[in-house]
Enzyme design. Sequence first.
Site: not given
Ligand code: 13P
Length: 246
Positions: A9, A11, A91, A93, A163, A169, A209
Site C-alpha cells: 500500500n 498510500k 483502511h 486512514e 491492521e 506507521g 509496521s
Molecule cells: P505501515 O507498514 O507503514 O505500518 O502501514 C501499514 C498499512 O497501513 C498498510 O495498509
Amino acid sequence: MRRKIIVANWKMNTSLDEAINLIIDIKNLIGDDYAVLCVPYTHLGTAQELADDRIGIGAQNLCSREEGAYTGEISGKMLASFGVEYVIVGHSERRKYFSENNTDINAKLKIAIKNDLSPILCFGESLEQRDKGNYLEIIKTQVEEALQDLNAQDLSSVILAYEPIWAIGTGQTASPQQAQEVHVFVRKLISENYSPELANKICILYGGSVKSSNAKEIFKEKDIDGALVGGASLNASEFIKIVKAI
Ligand code: 13P
C-alpha cells in the site's frame, strides 16, 4: 492450501517517475514470486502497463456510489476498465481522515464485487480499544457491518486485512501472537456466519509496521496469510525481502 499474498500500500507517496522506477526495481528483484501493488490512482494506467503476471495492480479506494454526479470520485467501473484487480476498502486512514463508516465500507465492498475487483477489507482496533480489552468486540462489529448482505459467493473474492491502528506507521508491530489471536477470531466469525469451508479458504493478511526484520516471525503463525505493507513497500529491496519471507 490457502493463498498467501503480499500487498503493498503505497498510500499517497511517489511521483509518477518514482513509481515507474519502483515498479521496474521490483520486477528486477521479484523472480518467480507474486505481489500486489496498490498504487495511487494517477499511477494506475502506467503501473498496469508495466506489470506482468508476477505483479497484480490495486487501487487504494473507490467511491461508494456506482456513477454519476460525484465530482472528483473514482468508480469501481473506472478501476475495472484499467484492468485493476484489487482495491483496498476501509483502511483506518480513510476511516479517520475521511470519516468513512462501516455503512460506506459495506457499499464500497458491494461496488467492488459487482465490478469483479477483489476488495481488501481492512479492520482493526485503536490503542485505546486494545487497552480497554474490548477489541475483539470492535473487530466483530467492523467485520460484520462491512460484510452485511454479502453472500458466500461474494465473500470468495474478498481478502481480509487486520491492521491494528496502533501498529500502523509506528514501528510498533503487533506480536505474532497478538495478530494470530485476532486472525483466529475472525476466521471463526466467518465460519459461524458463512461456513467452515469458506473460513478455511479466506485469506487474512496482517498489516502494521511489517518489515523484512519481522516478516518471517509473523508469517510463521498459521492463520496469517500474508501482509499489507505500507512504509516498507516503498523500498524495492526491503519489499522484496518481505515477499520472499512468505
Ligand atoms: P505501515 O507498514 O507503514 O505500518 O502501514 C501499514 C498499512 O497501513 C498498510 O495498509
